[in-house]
Design a protein around this motif. Structure first.
Motif, mmCIF file in Angstrom:
data_model
loop_
_atom_site.group_PDB
_atom_site.id
_atom_site.type_symbol
_atom_site.label_atom_id
_atom_site.label_comp_id
_atom_site.label_asym_id
_atom_site.label_seq_id
_atom_site.Cartn_x
_atom_site.Cartn_y
_atom_site.Cartn_z
ATOM 1 N N SER A 80 0.558 -2.134 -7.199
ATOM 2 C CA SER A 80 0.950 -2.304 -5.794
ATOM 3 C C SER A 80 -0.272 -2.269 -4.884
ATOM 4 O O SER A 80 -0.373 -3.047 -3.936
ATOM 5 N N PHE A 81 -1.210 -1.357 -5.168
ATOM 6 C CA PHE A 81 -2.449 -1.317 -4.385
ATOM 7 C C PHE A 81 -3.201 -2.639 -4.497
ATOM 8 O O PHE A 81 -3.684 -3.192 -3.506
ATOM 9 N N ILE A 113 3.882 4.831 -16.518
ATOM 10 C CA ILE A 113 4.408 3.578 -15.958
ATOM 11 C C ILE A 113 4.302 3.592 -14.435
ATOM 12 O O ILE A 113 3.897 2.601 -13.816
ATOM 13 N N CYS A 114 4.658 4.719 -13.815
ATOM 14 C CA CYS A 114 4.589 4.820 -12.349
ATOM 15 C C CYS A 114 3.150 4.695 -11.841
ATOM 16 O O CYS A 114 2.907 4.052 -10.818
ATOM 17 N N VAL A 115 2.206 5.290 -12.545
ATOM 18 C CA VAL A 115 0.804 5.190 -12.135
ATOM 19 C C VAL A 115 0.347 3.733 -12.227
ATOM 20 O O VAL A 115 -0.299 3.211 -11.313
ATOM 21 N N LEU A 116 0.679 3.061 -13.325
ATOM 22 C CA LEU A 116 0.319 1.644 -13.455
ATOM 23 C C LEU A 116 0.976 0.800 -12.365
ATOM 24 O O LEU A 116 0.362 -0.103 -11.791
ATOM 25 N N TRP A 117 2.229 1.098 -12.067
ATOM 26 C CA TRP A 117 2.951 0.382 -11.016
ATOM 27 C C TRP A 117 2.267 0.604 -9.665
ATOM 28 O O TRP A 117 2.099 -0.328 -8.887
ATOM 29 N N TYR A 167 0.831 -1.213 0.000
ATOM 30 C CA TYR A 167 0.000 0.000 0.000
ATOM 31 C C TYR A 167 0.863 1.259 0.000
ATOM 32 O O TYR A 167 0.618 2.197 -0.755
ATOM 33 N N ARG A 168 1.876 1.278 0.859
ATOM 34 C CA ARG A 168 2.752 2.451 0.960
ATOM 35 C C ARG A 168 3.485 2.690 -0.354
ATOM 36 O O ARG A 168 3.572 3.824 -0.836
ATOM 37 N N ASN A 169 3.996 1.636 -0.975
ATOM 38 C CA ASN A 169 4.678 1.784 -2.261
ATOM 39 C C ASN A 169 3.706 2.264 -3.339
ATOM 40 O O ASN A 169 4.085 3.048 -4.207
ATOM 41 N N GLY A 170 2.471 1.781 -3.268
ATOM 42 C CA GLY A 170 1.459 2.223 -4.223
ATOM 43 C C GLY A 170 1.201 3.718 -4.129
ATOM 44 O O GLY A 170 1.100 4.410 -5.146
ATOM 45 N N MET A 221 4.266 5.615 -5.583
ATOM 46 C CA MET A 221 4.334 5.534 -7.040
ATOM 47 C C MET A 221 3.226 6.353 -7.705
ATOM 48 O O MET A 221 3.458 6.980 -8.741
ATOM 49 N N LEU A 222 2.030 6.343 -7.122
ATOM 50 C CA LEU A 222 0.944 7.153 -7.680
ATOM 51 C C LEU A 222 1.263 8.642 -7.584
ATOM 52 O O LEU A 222 1.020 9.396 -8.532
ATOM 53 N N LEU A 223 1.799 9.080 -6.465
ATOM 54 C CA LEU A 223 2.165 10.492 -6.313
ATOM 55 C C LEU A 223 3.264 10.884 -7.296
ATOM 56 O O LEU A 223 3.175 11.909 -7.986
ATOM 57 N N PHE A 224 4.292 10.067 -7.373
ATOM 58 C CA PHE A 224 5.406 10.337 -8.281
ATOM 59 C C PHE A 224 4.929 10.331 -9.733
ATOM 60 O O PHE A 224 5.254 11.226 -10.518
#
Length: 127
Positions: free
Chosen positions: A112-113, A104-108, A66-69, A72-75
């Motif tokens: 992760s979520f 790519i970061c949004v998909l990642w 969750y935290r990584n998600g 990555m969404l913010l970035f």
């Protein structure tokens, strides 16, 4: 079933370590289970500790996803905004870089979520 160490006595439990039948005199209570008194107690206690620690680690694993998600969404969102800004001001030469990496970061992040949710649901059903 008879006791492994006393073949004339009925077994009342199975050792969690070696799976031998044990009579009341040969077993040692090592919650949750029993072990051969003086032989398998330490091994069974160690396995029990590992199982309990694994349950805690499993929950922390879901939280990490969750935290990584979120990160990555913010970035990815920031990069998408930068790319859109560059595209709007006519800098198409460089706009595709932040747009591509941001996508790519949004998909990642979404992946992760999803992984965190699946792990969290799996951990709740295992208890």
């Amino acid at each position: 079933m008879k006791c492994f160490y006393h073949p004339e006595v009925d077994a009342v439990g199975l050792c969690k370590g070696c799976h031998r039948g044990l009579c009341i005199d040969c077993l040692a209570d090592v919650p949750p289970g029993v072990a051969c008194r003086g032989k398998c107690e330490a091994e069974v206690a160690a396995v029990n500790r590992i199982v309990e620690q694994s349950k805690t680690a499993y929950g922390k694993h879901a939280t990490a996803h969750y935290r990584n998600g979120v990160c990555m969404l913010l970035f990815g969102g920031i990069l998408l905004l930068i790319g859109l800004n560059w595209a709007l001001v006519g800098e198409w030469t460089f706009a595709w870089v932040p747009l591509g990496i941001g996508g790519i970061c949004v998909l990642w992040g979404l992946g992760s979520f999803r992984s965190g949710r699946e792990i969290g649901e799996g951990g709740a059903s295992r208890d």
